[in-house]
Structure formats: C-alpha cells, structure tokens
Design a protein around this motif. Structure first.
Motif, short mmCIF file in Angstrom:
data_model
loop_
_atom_site.label_atom_id
_atom_site.label_comp_id
_atom_site.label_asym_id
_atom_site.label_seq_id
_atom_site.Cartn_x
_atom_site.Cartn_y
_atom_site.Cartn_z
N ARG A 1 -42.38 75.24 -28.00
CA ARG A 1 -41.36 76.23 -27.69
C ARG A 1 -39.98 75.85 -28.21
N GLY A 2 -39.65 74.56 -28.23
CA GLY A 2 -38.33 74.16 -28.72
C GLY A 2 -37.23 74.75 -27.89
N GLU A 3 -36.35 75.52 -28.56
CA GLU A 3 -35.19 76.04 -27.84
C GLU A 3 -35.58 77.09 -26.82
N ASP A 4 -36.79 77.67 -26.89
CA ASP A 4 -37.16 78.69 -25.93
C ASP A 4 -37.27 78.14 -24.52
N ARG B 1 -27.30 70.11 -30.94
CA ARG B 1 -27.91 71.13 -30.10
C ARG B 1 -26.98 71.45 -28.95
N SER B 2 -27.34 72.47 -28.18
CA SER B 2 -26.56 72.89 -27.02
C SER B 2 -27.43 72.82 -25.77
N TYR B 3 -26.76 72.89 -24.59
CA TYR B 3 -27.45 72.74 -23.31
C TYR B 3 -26.85 73.72 -22.31
N ARG C 1 -28.01 75.50 -31.71
CA ARG C 1 -27.27 74.66 -32.64
C ARG C 1 -26.19 73.90 -31.92
N GLY C 2 -25.48 73.05 -32.67
CA GLY C 2 -24.32 72.35 -32.17
C GLY C 2 -23.16 72.54 -33.13
N LEU C 3 -22.14 71.72 -32.95
CA LEU C 3 -20.97 71.73 -33.83
C LEU C 3 -20.83 70.35 -34.43
N GLY C 4 -21.13 70.23 -35.69
CA GLY C 4 -21.04 68.93 -36.34
C GLY C 4 -19.68 68.65 -36.93
#
Length: 949
Positions: free
Chosen positions: A752-755, A642-644, A660-663
């Motif tokens: 909400r999750g990413e919201d 995930r991102s922040y 998302r992130g970078l795996g």
C-alpha cells in the motif's frame, strides 16, 4: 578619495581607468548614482567641461543616462549621473561573442537614438566606446554624456594639413607607410572589393582586417585628434567604430568575412568617412535605421538577466541568510564599526576583532564570526591582518586582525543600517568610550581604579538605560558598569559607617549624604530597568510591563514613566519552554494550540492555559515544515522525503509516511486547504511545491500553482494569462448511515505504501488518521471531480503565495507590490483604495470582517470595509529567521490575533482596545502582578528584590 564627496557617499570604483574616475555613489536617501571625478589640468579644461555638462543637462532621452549634478568649483570637481545597472557592451561581446543579424540593427538604432537626442540638445559625447553603452533591463543606455571636456579648438585652416584646400608639405603617406595615430581610424574594405579603400562612397564595403583595431581598446575609441573639430561628427565616427566592434569583437575574436549586411554596412562606411563634413548626422543615421524592418523587432536586451544589486540589497540578502542568533548580533557588529568625525558626521572606523568579541559568551563569539565571514565573503566587510611585529616585539594575538566596512556608502545604501544609525548616533561616542574603558579594565586585571566614576559613570549609565536601541552591551561591558555601580554603593555604605557615632548634626548630614547617594543609585537603576523593559517588550510584553513597573517604583523619572505608559497591543505571551534554534512550531487555525518539535520530540500545548497536552516521538527523518488541519486535531509533518500525519487526540504516535517531502533548503512551509482535504508544501527559494489529495491519496495540481477556497469547492490556478478558476462538481447527498465509497479491490498491506497514511471517508468530516493497523485494508474514495474551468486572465502577474480566499468563497485578498486589494472572482476590485503597506501572508477572520497580514517581523490587521485603510493593529514581532515565516490567526471570538513568531513565541494581540488606564501602575498590578523574586534576579540582579505591588 574620502568617504564622501559633497552630499554623496562613495562605493566601489566602476571604471577601468581613463581621464574620469567613476565611482558608485549614494545620496542621503540611499539612491544609487554614478559619480565621476574628471582630470582637469587647467582652468580652460574646467570651463570646457562646464559647457559640456550644461549641454548634457538639457538632454531628455530614455536612451541616455541623465546628468543630475555638476559640481566643478570644488576640489576635486565631480559630476553625478543616473546609475544604469547592467553589463557594458564590451563585457557582453567579450563574454558572449559578437552580435549578428537583427541584434546589430537594434543596437545601432538605440545608440543612434541616444546620439540624436544629445546632438539636438547641443551636447557632444566625445568619448563613445563600448564601455559607455550599458545593456540594461530596458535596453541599451548611453552613459558618460557631459563627462568629457573636449579639446581646444583645432588649428587655423592655414596650418591644418588635412584641409582639402591646404597643400600638403610632404608626399601623401600610404596606408603602409603612414605613422599610426591612436586616435585616427583608417578606412577599411572588404578584401573581395577591388575598389580603393580611400574611396569615400557611402556604400563602401566594411570588413575587419587585422589592422582595424588599434593597440588598445581605449585607443580605438579614444578622444578625437586635434586636427578634427570637436562636435557631433566625432560621435558619428565613434558610432561606426562601435558597430564594427559589436560585429567583430575584440582582438582575440577577429576574423575575416562580412558580418554586416548591405544597408547597415553602407551606414557604417558613411560614418567612418575621413572627412567629418561627409559623415551623416546622428538623426540621418536614425531615420535610415528606422526604415529597416530589422530595427523594429523590439529592444535589444542583455543575453542574461541583469544582476547588479545595489549595496543595500546585497547587505540585506546576506542578512536574510543568517541564523536568528547571528541576525541579533548584526547591529552590534556594524554599529561598532561606525564612528563620528570631527564634524559629528558618520564615518567608518577600523576596529580589531578582539573588541567585537571581548566579554562575549562562546555562542555569541561563534555567531559574530559567522556574521563577519558572511559579510566579508560578500565584500562588504574588509579584514585587515595585523601588522608584522618588528624585532623584539611580541607577535600579535590571535584574532587581532582589524575590520572595517568596505564602502562608506553602505551607511546610507542599506536602509536597515541607516535606521540603526539614526537610533544610536547620539550614543556612539559614549559607547566607544565605554568599550575602551572596559578593555583597559580587563587588561589591568579588573582593578577598581580603572572603573568609571562620577560624570563618566553617569553618562554611560544614562546611555545604557535610555540612549541605545540596537546596541547590546557585551557581558564584559555590562560587568564593567555593574562593578561601577557596586563601587558607588560600597562607598556610600562606608561613608555611613564612618559617620555613625559623631555629633547629631553630623549624623543628620551623613544621613542626607547616604540618602542622596542611594537616590542616585535608584535613579540610575530605574533607567536601567526602563531600558531593559523596552528591549524586552518586543518578545515578552508581559515581563516588560512588570519591569517598567519596577523602574517606576525605583524612581519616578521620565524614562520610567515612558516605559510604564507605553502603549502595546500585545496583552499576553506564551513561549515554548524547550525551544531551541532548530525547533519547528505551528499554531492551530483557532490560535488555541501550539505544536513544537525539538530534538526529535513532538509536543502540543494549550496556549490559553499554558499546559502541555500531549507529546510523542517525531519521525526519524528531518522535518522541514508542520501544519495543523482546520479542525485542530491533526498535525501534518513534511519531512525531507516523505510526510506524516499525527492525530494528537488519539494518544497514538505519528502515522506511517506518505506522499512527498521537501528536499530543497530555504523558507519552507506547509498548510492544509480550508476544507482539510488537501495538504500543500512549498520551499520558497527553490520554487519546489506540491499538493496532496488526502482523500484520494494521490498528488494533485501537478505542476500548477493553486490556491483553494472554503470547503475545497473552488480553486484559483495561476498560470499567467492562462490562469483559471475551477469549481468542484456538487455531490448528491448520501443516505443516512450509508457506508463511504469504496474501491472494489484494495491492495494488500505490504504494497500500500502511502495509502496506509490516513483515511478520510467524508469530505465534510474532519481529517483523522486511519485507526487500522498496517495489516488491515484501506478504502480509497473516488476523487471529487472539478467542473470545466473558467478563464481568469486578471490573475496574470498576481502572486499566488500572497493570495487567500474570504470565508464566503466569493472574494480573494491579494498582497501585490503596490498594496493589498480584495477582488471578486471576476477580477473586479471591491476597495477603492488599497491597504498599505503590503507585507506577504494573508488570512481573513472567520466572519470575513478582518484581514491579518504578516511578514518576517511584523503583523498588521485591517478592517476589510474600513474606507480609510488604516490598520487596527500594527506591531513588530520577534524575527523568525530565513527558514520560517510569521504565522498569525484569529482567536475563536475574533477579538484577538495570536502570532507565532521566532523561537516558539506566541503573542496575543488585542484588537479592541479599552480606555487608557488612569493609573498604569495599578492596572499592571491587577492584570499582571509584580516581578517574582526569580524574575527580579533574572532582570535586575544588581538590586535586592522589592515587592512593587
């Protein structure tokens, strides 16, 4: 064979045996060739080969590997031809099975084209086999032309048993009773065809009974027998055999049944006629093949991409995968494996591993072992175990195995190593002498008698001070030289003590002697200081200037003057004090702030004042990349999953995860769109890439490669010839003080999750994280729609990752392989000449007048409207390693560029150079000051501190 043959450096052996030993070879410029050493038993064979090579040199065909040089007078004789990367026909058939259908026609046409060109130039191949046809990226190529000397003239007609007018001395043998001639090809027939296999009709059926293939592959396609005249007819016969092999494969893949259609079968049968005079010429074969539609379906390409990189590319690929600490030690390792022969030329030498790690710190030993393992795994370094001890001998020490460069050709094939050698060649002998003396000194228990003195010490000090560029002294070698210097100082002081109290004349003489000794010491240390200044200049130009001033104050020698007056566009440096090998860094768009993540702690620094502004705990998961928003307030962190977002001015910690992130591993990067509404992330090696709309809080540009322009109002979407340009629909102005658009029913907080991540109510306002807690609802503004896209086929084959918009949004700069060009959005170039060289990542200055480009270890700046294309700044910077890219940005006034390089080092490069100082020493004192006592003890610990200003 030795390391070299003529002017060629030898690499791996390419052939599997035969009368010509073929090696990969490189010339002095690093270009790859194929070099063959033929077996010539006598002068007659040498003369025949000279004739064949002369004829082959006249062949000009894209289907034939060109013979570039024939040196047959030396010992050994050798021939050189163009190197063709790719698998042989034999390898392709053995791995992927026989060819069928149109592919057979394309193969037949390509080989017939090559033979026709050779025969028209008077050349004969003479040894055409499946190993002599390379399936390259441009199609089949014939290799080995001119490498076969042929055979002596055949017997006279009176003694030739195969001449039609010569009666046979014995009954004609049948196919079942005739002896097997390894160079003779028996006729073959389709088992369904009742005709006599000796029927020479050109349309005889071709099949593959078990007796078709000879006992060995080379025998089936071997040299012609002495009873058949040497010439083009044999090549035609071999062409027919080649097609049978391509259609039916090796012995393990043989099977009955027809695999050649009637037209091609007829041509193969004609080529396999017993009587050479009844075979068609290569040109006749080619004309017949060109009449077939199957031959006109394009080139025959290998079944999989060609992967045959030269030695230099292999070495560079290993280098790119190493960590920064390991990369720093690669020059040391390889240069210690190179020596000079009796003629003063480069040569590879065998060196014990113990010599490479002697006197090194533990972390350096670990890095050196990593280098040895990586290059050994690639086959570029050879590890030889120590010899077994004889009876009564001590067993070898652990780690005493010897190392050597596997192929001497690497010294010219790898440009990076070639450059290192050019800079260090004169000092290699001195360094090897120093290394041996250091080992003897350590083995003797550091006895003073084993130290250098006199000329050897002066020679080693001069080399260490100014003669080396890439070789780093090991701790043991540095201690050895320091001990030698200390011995000189002690002896000079002892001389002064002994001479004190004698007559005045003798006292004056002692004073002179002491001054001369101290003067030599100061000169030697001035060389050392100047050398250390040059080594430090790349990463710390400020300290390098102070150190060069110290060298000048110690002794005004030429080396110190060069260091003092050396021009450097880098005028300032800031380094993250907590930086480590796994730290992450990001620089803001205006170059004023540096974000650093180290050991789970996020810090923000103000670069001009060198102050830490704030810090907070980083996310729990590993962070792959970081990026600043355009306004310089928000930091994005892209993790594995995930991102922040972190509002650095709010005093709060990072926000909740979203998107998302970078795996994937590899070179990872993140960046905001110019308007701040989109967040992009990419992993270069794996191709993973995504974009997140921060206002709509959802993914965008799914499966597309997009570059967004100023204000997020325009985007280039790269899709080959289907590339397009998209514009956002203009939005009507909102009434003053009106609330932002809202969704009718926001979701509850627990769903909400990413919201929860951020709230950006206005696309024209800076991006800020949501101030609400996780329990307060968030509003999702509707996405701004894109207009109907307009096609942009001119973007085909353009690299999206090396494309950037100008501030006006009407132009883009693209770094292509042949240089940087600036285009209008209709694809029309705006510059008459390209900007070169063409490194990767680009950025315009805020006014659009300057363009900066960065690669892994260099930064260049051009004036966009400057017609000559010369950069206004061009400087090397510390390498960032394989997982990082150098970042460059213009300062707010546009007069400087700040470059984020390796280990959190930020260099400030001045673009407007003032006049050259008349007094460089005074200039350094007024702008930077002298070395502090702490800096002096760090960089010149051999001498007591001196105030140089």
């Amino acid at each position: 064979m030795t390391d070299r043959l003529g002017s060629y450096w030898l690499g791996a052996r390419l052939d599997g045996g035969g009368h010509v030993i073929v090696r990969e070879a490189y010339d002095e410029s690093g270009i790859r060739h194929a070099l063959g050493v033929p077996c010539l038993p006598d002068a007659e064979a040498r003369a025949r080969l000279a004739t064949a090579a002369s004829a082959a040199g006249r062949v000009r065909s894209l289907s034939v590997a060109r013979l570039t040089e024939a040196c047959l007078d030396g010992s050994p004789p050798y021939l050189v031809s163009e190197y063709v990367p790719g698998p042989t026909l034999r390898q392709v058939v053995d791995r992927h099975g026989p060819y069928t259908g149109d592919a057979l026609y394309r193969l037949a046409t390509a080989v017939a084209t090559a033979l026709a060109a050779a025969h028209e130039a008077g050349a004969t191949h003479g040894s055409l086999t499946p190993d002599k046809v390379i399936l390259g990226a441009e199609g089949p190529r014939l290799v080995g032309l001119g490498w076969s000397p042929g055979h002596p003239p055949p017997p006279t007609p009176d003694t030739n048993p195969h001449k039609p007018d010569t009666p046979s001395r014995s009954p004609t043998p049948t196919p079942d009773t005739a002896p097997r001639d390894p160079t003779h090809t028996p006729p073959v027939r389709d088992p369904r065809d009742p005709r006599d296999p000796r029927d020479p009709t050109p349309h005889a059926h071709i099949a593959t009974p078990d007796h078709l293939h000879e006992p060995t592959p080379n025998a089936a396609f071997g040299q012609p027998s002495a009873v058949e005249p040497w010439g083009p007819a044999w090549d035609v016969h071999a062409w027919g055999r080649l097609l049978i092999f391509a259609a039916y494969g090796s012995d393990e893949r043989l099977g009955h049944g027809e695999r050649l259609d009637r037209p091609l079968r007829g041509l193969v049968a004609a080529a396999l006629q017993r009587d050479p005079e009844r075979r068609p010429s290569a040109r006749q074969l080619l004309l017949s093949l060109l009449d077939a539609p199957q031959s006109q379906q394009g080139r025959l390409l290998p079944p999989e991409p060609v992967s045959d990189p030269p030695l230099g590319a292999r070495a560079e690929a290993v280098y790119a995968q190493l960590s920064p600490a390991e990369q720093d030690l690669v020059p040391d390792v390889f240069l210690r494996l190179v020596g000079l022969d009796s003629d003063g030329s480069d040569t590879v030498v065998t060196t014990p591993r113990a010599d490479l790690v002697a006197g090194r710190a533990t972390d350096e030993v670990t890095s050196i072992d990593g280098v040895l393992e990586a290059y050994g795994k690639e086959g570029l370094l050879t590890h030889d175990p120590p010899p077994e001890p004889h009876d009564g001998e001590e067993p070898p020490l652990a780690g005493s195995n010897s190392l050597a460069i596997t192929y001497a050709a690497l010294l010219r094939a790898w440009p990076r190593l070639h450059e290192w050698l050019d800079g260090e060649r004169d000092g290699l002998a001195v360094h090897r002498e120093l290394a041996r003396a250091t080992r003897r000194w350590e083995a003797s228990g550091r006895r003073e008698a084993a130290l250098f003195r006199g000329e050897p010490l002066d020679r080693a000090l001069a080399w260490a001070a100014s003669g080396r560029r890439r070789v780093t002294l090991s701790a043991g070698e540095q201690t050895f030289l320091d001990a030698g210097l200390s011995r000189v100082r002690r002896r000079s002081r002892r001389r002064w003590t002994v001479m004190a109290g004698v007559l005045s004349v003798v006292v004056l003489l002692a004073l002179w002697q002491r001054g001369a000794a101290d003067g030599r010491l100061d000169q030697a240390m001035a060389k050392v200081a100047a050398s250390r200044a040059e080594a430090l200049r790349l990463a710390d130009p400020v300290t390098a200037r102070k150190l060069s001033l110290a060298a000048w104050r110690l002794a005004p020698i030429p080396e110190a003057r060069r260091a003092l007056t050396s021009a450097d566009s880098a005028v300032d440096v800031f380094a993250d004090p907590y930086a480590g090998p796994r730290s992450l860094h990001a620089i803001s768009d205006d170059g004023s702030r540096l974000a650093a993540l180290n050991e789970g702690t996020l810090r923000v620094y103000d670069i001009p004042t060198r102050r830490q502004l704030t810090q907070t705990a980083g996310p729990v998961q590993s962070v792959r990349a970081m990026a600043w928003s355009p306004d310089g307030h928000t930091l994005a962190l892209v993790g594995v999953d995930r991102s922040y977002l972190w509002d650095t001015a709010s005093g709060n910690g990072i926000g909740p995860p979203f998107g998302r992130g970078l795996g994937a591993p590899g070179e990872q990067s993140a960046w905001f769109s110019p308007g701040g509404g989109l967040l992009f992330a990419a992993a270069r090696l794996s191709g993973e890439r995504w974009a997140w709309d921060l206002r709509a809080r959802r993914a965008t540009f799914a499966g597309e490669y997009a570059v967004v322009g100023p204000g997020d109002r325009v985007a280039l979407v790269f899709a080959g010839k289907r590339s397009e340009i998209r514009h956002r629909t203009p939005q009507p102005p909102r009434p003053p003080n009106s609330p932002p658009p809202q969704t009718p029913a926001p979701r509850p907080s627990h769903a909400r999750g990413e919201d929860q991540a951020m709230r950006a109510p206005d696309p024209e306002q800076p991006l800020t994280p949501s101030p609400e807690s996780a329990s307060s609802p968030l509003r999702r503004p509707p996405p701004i729609p894109w207009q109907k896209p307009s096609p942009a086929p001119w973007l085909d084959r353009m690299p999206w990752e090396y494309t950037t918009f100008a501030p006006d949004g009407e132009r883009v700069a693209i770094a292509e392989e042949n240089g940087i060009q600036i285009y209008d959005l209709d694809g029309v170039p705006t510059r008459s000449t390209r900007l070169r060289p063409s490194p990767g990542h680009l950025r315009f200055s805020p006014d659009g007048q300057l363009l900066v480009s960065t690669d892994s270890d260099r930064v260049r700046v051009w004036r966009v409207h400057d017609g000559n294309g010369a950069p206004v700044a061009d400087r090397a910077v510390p390498t960032t390693g394989v997982d990082r890219a150098v970042q460059a940005t213009f300062t707010g006034d546009g007069r400087s560029v700040r470059v984020l390089a390796g280990r959190g080092t930020v260099l400030t490069i001045e673009l407007e150079h003032g006049p050259t100082p008349r007094d460089h020493a005074a200039y350094i004192c007024s702008h930077y000051g002298a070395l502090s006592p702490q800096e002096w003890s760090q960089h010149l610990p051999e001498l007591p501190h001196r105030n140089t200003c």
